[in-house]
Scaffold this motif. Structure first.
Motif, PDB file in Angstrom:
ATOM      1  N   ASP A   1      58.472  -5.614 -13.582  1.00 42.96           N
ATOM      2  CA  ASP A   1      57.118  -5.545 -14.131  1.00 42.96           C
ATOM      3  C   ASP A   1      56.821  -6.777 -14.983  1.00 42.96           C
ATOM      4  O   ASP A   1      57.475  -7.013 -16.004  1.00 42.96           O
ATOM      5  CB  ASP A   1      56.951  -4.291 -14.992  1.00 42.96           C
TER       6      ASP A   1
ATOM      7  N   GLU B   1      56.626 -11.158  -9.242  1.00 41.69           N
ATOM      8  CA  GLU B   1      55.199 -10.830  -9.155  1.00 41.69           C
ATOM      9  C   GLU B   1      54.330 -12.086  -9.034  1.00 41.69           C
ATOM     10  O   GLU B   1      53.269 -12.054  -8.412  1.00 41.69           O
ATOM     11  CB  GLU B   1      54.776 -10.010 -10.369  1.00 41.69           C
ATOM     12  N   LYS B   2      54.787 -13.194  -9.605  1.00 41.06           N
ATOM     13  CA  LYS B   2      54.032 -14.445  -9.487  1.00 41.06           C
ATOM     14  C   LYS B   2      54.010 -14.908  -8.025  1.00 41.06           C
ATOM     15  O   LYS B   2      52.993 -15.383  -7.514  1.00 41.06           O
ATOM     16  CB  LYS B   2      54.666 -15.533 -10.368  1.00 41.06           C
TER      17      LYS B   2
ATOM     18  N   ARG C   1      51.815 -12.560  -5.933  1.00 44.67           N
ATOM     19  CA  ARG C   1      50.398 -12.822  -6.156  1.00 44.67           C
ATOM     20  C   ARG C   1      49.924 -14.022  -5.338  1.00 44.67           C
ATOM     21  O   ARG C   1      48.811 -14.038  -4.814  1.00 44.67           O
ATOM     22  CB  ARG C   1      50.148 -13.032  -7.642  1.00 44.67           C
TER      23      ARG C   1
ATOM     24  N   ASN D   1      60.138  -7.862  -3.573  1.00 46.63           N
ATOM     25  CA  ASN D   1      60.608  -8.257  -4.904  1.00 46.63           C
ATOM     26  C   ASN D   1      61.784  -7.371  -5.300  1.00 46.63           C
ATOM     27  O   ASN D   1      61.654  -6.143  -5.343  1.00 46.63           O
ATOM     28  CB  ASN D   1      59.511  -8.105  -5.955  1.00 46.63           C
TER      29      ASN D   1
END
Length: 346
Positions: free
Chosen positions: A291, A296-297, A300, A311
């Motif tokens: 989280d 997450e980068k 995105r 991930n």
């Protein structure tokens, strides 16, 4: 104010407070450790580098907040460093504010801190250090599932905290050589506040000469060129990434691309775009919670494309006195589990 006396009633601890500030399993009769630590660790590496650097450059200052041996500075080594070593006591906020001030005035501060204590100084990292863009160095120790494992000292949350503050460059070496190259670059540059997240587990030293310019921000390195699947292994889990690529080759015959990203705080958009040409799946591996993390980068970036993203990291929870192997398995972080997940998409 309360004056605590640790080790009350146990003679070895009363007689040597610093050594017994924290201790592993020991023989209660003698106080001697049950397990001898003979391997080189990042505390030793940091100490040797910094003492040498201090002798050559009086502007270099090592800072600690009540844990001097995090960077190997035992009493004799502190005396050797003299005024170039500062212990502010258990006051992480003061340590970062001090580092920012020293850097702003042309000094070269290096603050060594355990990952679990970064939360205590989040304000100062943002307000004092990064808003002012002071080129100080923060070295984060034990930011890893392999680090301290009790619930009040977990080192799993520094990536979401530090990787999302503007101006900060947060780096993830995978080897001793990469760490020393990053540390040297960080101390000598004067453009950015820099954090270096040391790998967990045993020190890996491959003798490789590092020629990379870390000032050319967010440029990842492809260490193995393949197709269909790209494996981005951050820091500690770069080694796991190589194991995954080997297992994938063995099971499916697929030669995966393996990438060492180095940078936690930014993405290599050019490389990620290039992967679209001959890759169907990109996986990220990080030694921390997912989280708000590194993976997450990347996800995105690929959100509006056909690229499949997986991930891998740790779920957000408070662990306590855990077994590393069990936690890795629970979070699908064995090479066999990861390959099994990849095979659903190729």
């Amino acid at each position: 104010h309360i004056n605590t006396l640790k080790g009350k009633g146990y003679a070895p601890a009363e007689q040597n407070k610093e050594v017994w500030h924290y201790n592993g399993p020991f023989h209660i009769e003698t106080g001697e450790p049950l397990y001898e630590m003979t391997e080189e660790d990042y505390s030793d590496i940091s100490l040797n580098y910094l003492l040498d650097k201090m002798k050559k450059d009086p502007a270099v200052v090592a800072i600690t907040s009540g844990t001097p041996t995090v960077m190997g500075f035992t009493e004799d080594k502190r005396k050797e460093a003299g005024k170039q070593f500062v212990d502010v006591g258990i006051a992480e906020e003061t340590a970062v504010a001090l580092a920012s001030g020293i850097a702003a005035n042309g000094g070269k501060p290096v603050y060594g801190v355990y990952s679990t204590f970064v939360q205590r100084t989040y304000d100062q990292i943002a307000q004092d250090l990064c808003i002012n863009n002071s080129p100080a160095t923060i070295v984060t120790f034990c930011g890893s599932v392999y680090g301290m494992n009790d619930v009040t000292h977990l080192g799993l949350y520094d990536i979401p905290m530090m990787a999302n503050i503007p101006n900060l460059v947060y780096l993830a070496p995978t080897t001793k050589e990469e760490y020393l190259a990053m540390l040297d670059w960080s101390i000598e540059q004067n453009e950015y506040p820099v954090g270096i997240r040391l790998p967990g587990g045993s020190v890996i030293s491959d003798g490789k000469e590092i020629t990379k310019d870390f000032g050319d921000l967010n440029k990842y390195e492809v260490t193995q060129k393949g197709s269909k699947v790209a494996v981005i292994g951050l820091g500690t889990f770069y080694g796991l990434g190589k194991e995954v690529a080997e297992e994938l080759k063995k099971v499916t015959g697929t030669d995966a691309t393996v990438i060492n990203p180095y940078y936690i705080t930014g993405i290599d958009a050019e490389l990620l775009e290039e992967l679209k040409k001959d890759h169907d799946v990109v996986i990220t591996l990080e030694d921390g919670i997912l989280d708000g993390g590194f993976g997450e980068k990347i996800a995105r970036f690929y959100g509006d494309s056909d690229m499949k993203l997986l991930n891998f990291g740790l779920k957000k929870e408070f662990l306590d006195r855990y077994d590393v192997a069990e936690v890795l398995k629970e979070n699908h972080l064995t090479k066999e589990q990861i390959v099994e997940d990849i095979m659903k998409f190729i």
